[in-house]
Design an enzyme around this catalytic site. Structure first.
Site, short mmCIF file in Angstrom:
data_model
loop_
_atom_site.label_atom_id
_atom_site.label_comp_id
_atom_site.label_asym_id
_atom_site.label_seq_id
_atom_site.Cartn_x
_atom_site.Cartn_y
_atom_site.Cartn_z
N LYS A 16 0.80 -1.21 0.00
CA LYS A 16 0.00 0.00 0.00
C LYS A 16 0.84 1.27 0.00
O LYS A 16 0.64 2.16 -0.81
CB LYS A 16 -0.91 -0.03 1.23
CG LYS A 16 -1.74 1.18 1.42
CD LYS A 16 -2.32 1.18 2.81
CE LYS A 16 -1.21 1.47 3.79
NZ LYS A 16 -1.71 1.88 5.13
N THR A 17 1.78 1.33 0.92
CA THR A 17 2.58 2.53 1.04
C THR A 17 3.42 2.73 -0.22
O THR A 17 3.62 3.84 -0.68
CB THR A 17 3.50 2.46 2.27
OG1 THR A 17 2.71 2.05 3.37
CG2 THR A 17 4.11 3.80 2.57
N ASP A 57 -4.45 8.30 2.93
CA ASP A 57 -4.02 6.99 3.42
C ASP A 57 -5.03 6.50 4.46
O ASP A 57 -5.69 7.31 5.11
CB ASP A 57 -2.63 7.18 4.06
CG ASP A 57 -1.97 5.85 4.37
OD1 ASP A 57 -2.43 4.82 3.83
OD2 ASP A 57 -0.99 5.84 5.13
N GLU A 58 -5.13 5.21 4.64
CA GLU A 58 -6.00 4.62 5.68
C GLU A 58 -7.42 5.21 5.62
O GLU A 58 -7.96 5.62 6.64
CB GLU A 58 -5.42 4.87 7.08
CG GLU A 58 -3.99 4.42 7.27
CD GLU A 58 -3.87 2.93 7.57
OE1 GLU A 58 -4.86 2.18 7.32
OE2 GLU A 58 -2.80 2.53 8.01
N GLN A 103 -9.51 -3.69 7.71
CA GLN A 103 -8.63 -3.26 8.80
C GLN A 103 -9.18 -2.04 9.53
O GLN A 103 -8.43 -1.32 10.19
CB GLN A 103 -7.24 -2.96 8.27
CG GLN A 103 -6.50 -4.22 7.85
CD GLN A 103 -5.05 -3.94 7.50
OE1 GLN A 103 -4.24 -3.61 8.35
NE2 GLN A 103 -4.74 -4.05 6.22
N ARG A 130 -0.20 -9.53 10.81
CA ARG A 130 1.09 -8.89 11.17
C ARG A 130 2.23 -9.89 11.02
O ARG A 130 3.39 -9.51 11.01
CB ARG A 130 1.09 -8.38 12.63
CG ARG A 130 0.10 -7.30 12.97
CD ARG A 130 0.13 -6.16 12.03
NE ARG A 130 -0.92 -6.30 11.02
CZ ARG A 130 -0.96 -5.60 9.90
NH1 ARG A 130 -0.02 -4.75 9.62
NH2 ARG A 130 -1.93 -5.80 9.02
#
Length: 803
Positions: free
Chosen positions: A75-76, A263-264, A294, A642
């Site tokens: 994503k980043t 973002d997010e 998420q 994670r």
DNA sequence: GGATCTTTACTTTTT
DNA sequence: GTAAAGATCC
């Protein structure tokens, strides 16, 4: 992020504000963009190595785009490459790009990675930051238009609370019945939804202080304006108000932000959504990246709906799914996917990986007799990993609630296993730091009443309640700041001579420090302030165990100030960036909450406490119903994803709840893991759930006759309720009546003890602590009892037994 | 103003 | 059971 920590840190960066809306020039030869473009007709270097979906997400630059990026799908990378691409192709200059994140950490990381991509430092990404920092910037530039001065202060939670307390007191309300924290929470929910006092639905203000909620909100906002201050919520709400009331200002920003990236997105609340909508109105080059699976911050106002509705809100939006996972092994992905598939309200993604690793470990499920043994077992497991050469840095224990950490810490201390706790009280929230900051704030901003009030009598200098109240009354009556009021008072006979002299000295000291602001280096001045005020001395005199640590923190504070250009810029940084770099570079196991783990990854992840009531948390089920359960499940999903190589899920059969040992039921989430990818480890411990693997803890059995306490009855009902039938109440609504749970608890407890009938005056009763007595007054479930030995006490009827 | 007793909450927490 | 905040007492 607002201010880069460095010698050039300034409260405003002065890129030209407006008038630069013309198309940006083509990439300058030899400039960053040109370098990033690489040579020849080949694809620019930054596009190399992207998979087709990622590439599409990067190159679909115009029009609204929603990138649904699953955990570990890059994503980043997409976000940063997209920015590099926009700059490199000359579509916009860095300062014409708005890029918003939720945390300063994310903003920092993004800035860092863009720099790496374009091979140099990116200059002029002045609009990359958190919603709050960008909001601040916009507000400072247009403060007058919303009734503020551009040097307004940003209050933190503590200041807010004190202010609200003052308002509640001023309104003659019972602080007990209407606590400031509750009002703060209420106002917060309103601000999260972008509601100014006049827009609050009348029905919602009723819940607080006999329908005066809304009025108190208005009073609070009023006070903020007088103090020239804003709270965190205002950093979102005020820009919205500004945009709505000043279309010209809005138009300027719309023109300025040629491209917007968020973002997010799944974590945005309504206010943030409105903010984005306003800016994207005329020019919908907006790209939101997020993962509905998420979304774990619903409880603080995040609206999953924002992401679910994106296509509807931004017609013609391109939706790009990133599902290729680069992080975890196949079994971990399978476990996570299988689990999250139990949620209904989702856009639907399925993570996959190409990597075939025959060695990949299955997800381990294990149990322990109690939480103590759970810590012991996990400790052993970690030591064994360590012996095999695994780094502790690559191991994390992620738990639902922070109280779970204690047992791990205790255990690790005994084992001598290095660990690090992430989260917990942050640097700038420590008392000594906040006190020191209050001194600085009061120096820089004489009108900062809250800062002044905090330290008038710290260290103790004999300025007690009476003196302060006098200052307050004067200040309020004349609508001037506290310090100004104090200055007036020292020339009168109102205050006792002794206090008067002290106050005069203090004000003199502030005046003197203030005069030095422009001439002396600010960190030096800061040190002087702390010394001359007696604050440092106070901690030196303090014999308690944490005093040396506090002095150390103060030193660290002064040291960190050197990175800033001025006291003002430092204070701005602090109010928005409430964290300090943690130094620990020792190899250590990480302990943190699941919430804190979002965005991180580790080779090995331990997930303890998978028990009904703890995870999913009872309160989420109580207050959030089905939605609450789904959020808990997303949290479990976040936890599992994670892990790169190994995930261990753990549960204990017994756990102490509010001090009492209770038998716990394995979490329903365990049943939702796919059998094929899970390795159930037989409990080595003392029976309990020895037969775990065989029966898969059939719930109807677990909830059998053994659990007949009211709490369990309730839990059982809730379980059914949450997994099945609809729950009409919305989460915020439920939160509003947070008192409800307690009352309900009392009622349940009561019905057990007295069997449904009420106590009568004169009845003889027994109380654990106070002994025998007779009932004097009955008030609902509250009794006033004259105890034979202890005298008259007010007790809840649930705590006495009839004799 | 400070010490001691009492009360209360107790999921998650960024900015 | 525990810890912090608040109330009360000296």
């Amino acid at each position: 992020m607002v201010l880069p920590a460095g010698p050039n840190a300034r409260p405003f960066d002065d890129d030209p504000l407006f008038g630069d809306a013309a198309p940006p020039p083509a990439p300058r030869p030899g400039g960053i963009a040109a370098r990033a473009l690489g040579g020849g007709g080949r694809d620019p270097a930054y596009l190399e190595g992207l998979n087709p979906e990622q590439r599409r997400a990067v190159e679909t630059v115009d029009g609204p785009v929603l990138v649904l990026a699953g955990a570990g799908t890059g994503k980043t990378r997409v976000l940063t490459t997209r920015i590099a691409h926009i700059i490199a192709t000359g579509r916009a200059a860095p300062h014409q790009i708005l890029a918003v994140t939720f945390t300063n950490k994310a903003a920092r990381e993004m800035r860092h990675r863009i720099s790496a991509l374009v091979g140099g430092t990116v200059e002029g990404m002045g609009w990359l930051g958190t919603f709050h920092s960008i909001g601040t910037k916009i507000l400072r530039r247009n403060a007058e238009l919303v009734g503020l001065k551009s040097d307004f202060t940003i209050l933190d939670t503590d200041d807010q609370l004190r202010l609200m307390k003052q308002i509640i007191q001023a309104e003659n309300l019972d602080e007990k019945r209407w606590p400031a924290r509750q009002l703060a929470a209420l106002i917060d929910t309103w601000k999260n939804r972008g509601l100014t006092p006049d827009k609050v639905p009348a029905s919602e203000g009723r819940g607080f202080a006999n329908g005066r909620g809304q009025e108190l909100y208005a009073a609070y906002q009023d006070r903020l304006k007088v103090l020239n201050a804003v709270d965190f919520g205002d950093l979102l709400v005020e820009p919205i108000r500004l945009f709505r009331t000043h279309p010209d200002v809005l138009a300027d920003y719309q023109r300025r932000f040629r491209y917007m990236l968020v973002d997010e997105y799944q974590d945005t609340n309504v206010a943030q959504y409105l903010w984005l909508r306003l800016l994207a109105q005329s020019n919908p080059n907006i790209c939101c990246v997020g993962d509905d699976d998420q979304s774990i911050y619903g409880w603080r106002g995040a609206e999953v709906d924002n992401i679910l509705r994106f296509e509807h809100d931004f017609p013609g939006a391109a939706v790009i799914r990133l599902e290729r996972n680069y992080r975890s092994t196949a079994p971990i992905l399978a476990a996570a996917s299988h689990l999250i598939a139990h949620n209904e309200g989702r856009l639907g993604k399925t993570l996959f990986t190409d990597r075939r690793d025959p060695e990949a470990a299955l997800v381990t499920v294990a149990s322990s007799w109690d939480s103590n043994e759970e810590a012991r077992a996990i400790g052993d497991e970690i030591e064994s990993l360590q012996r095999k050469g695994h780094k502790l840095d690559e191991i994390a224990i992620l738990m639902r609630a922070s109280f779970q950490m204690r047992e791990f810490e205790d255990r690790f201390v005994t084992l001598g296993l290095p660990y690090r706790v992430v989260g917990g009280p942050r640097f700038y929230e420590r008392m000594e730091i906040r006190d020191a900051l209050a001194y600085f704030r009061a120096t820089v901003q004489p009108a900062d009443d809250l800062a002044f009030e905090r330290i008038v009598n710290t260290p103790k200098r004999g300025l007690g309640e009476a003196t302060i109240k006098l200052c307050h009354d004067t200040a309020r009556a004349r609508r001037i700041p506290l310090m100004a009021a104090a200055a007036d008072l020292i020339d009168t006979e109102e205050i006792k001579p002794k206090a008067r002299a002290t106050l005069r000295d203090l004000l003199g000291a502030f005046a003197h420090w203030r005069a030095d602001l422009d001439t002396r280096p600010h960190h030096e001045l800061a040190e002087t302030i702390l010394d001359e005020s007696g604050y440092t001395e106070m901690w030196r005199q303090d014999r308690s165990a944490d005093a040396p640590g506090r002095l150390e923190n103060l030193k660290e504070l002064i040291r960190s100030m050197q990175d800033f250009e001025s006291m003002t810029s430092f204070l701005e940084h602090v109010s928005l960036v409430m964290d300090a770099e943690s130094d620990a570079n020792q190899d250590a196991v990480t302990l943190m909450t699941l919430h804190g783990a979002k965005g991180l990854e580790f080779d090995t992840v331990f997930l303890p406490g998978w028990e009904e009531g703890l995870f999913p948390h009872q309160r989420s089920l109580d207050e959030g119903g089905r939605a609450g359960l789904e959020e808990e499940r997303r949290l479990a999903y976040v936890g599992l994803t994670r892990a790169r190589k190994r995930a261990y899920v753990w549960f204990a059969s017994n756990r102490r709840v509010h001090g009492m040992w209770q038998t716990s039921v394995p979490s329903r989430f365990l049943d939702e893991l796919p059998e094929d990818h899970v390795n159930v480890r037989e409990s080595g411990g003392a029976g309990g759930y020895g037969g775990y693997g065989a029966s898969r803890f059939d719930r109807s059995d677990s909830f059998g006759s053994r659990y007949t306490t009211p709490g369990w009855e309730r839990a059982r009902e809730r379980t059914r309720d949450a997994s099945g039938g609809p729950r009409p109440m919305s989460a915020p609504a439920a939160r509003l009546r947070s008192g409800g749970a307690t009352i309900e608890g009392e009622l349940v407890a009561k019905s057990v003890v007295d069997g449904g009938s009420d106590f009568t005056v004169g009845a003889r009763v027994f109380h654990q602590k106070f002994g025998n007595g007779s009932v004097a007054v009955v008030d609902g479930n509250k009794l006033t009892v004259d105890f034979d030995k202890a005298g008259r006490k007010k007790v809840l009827d649930s705590f006495v037994e009839r004799l």
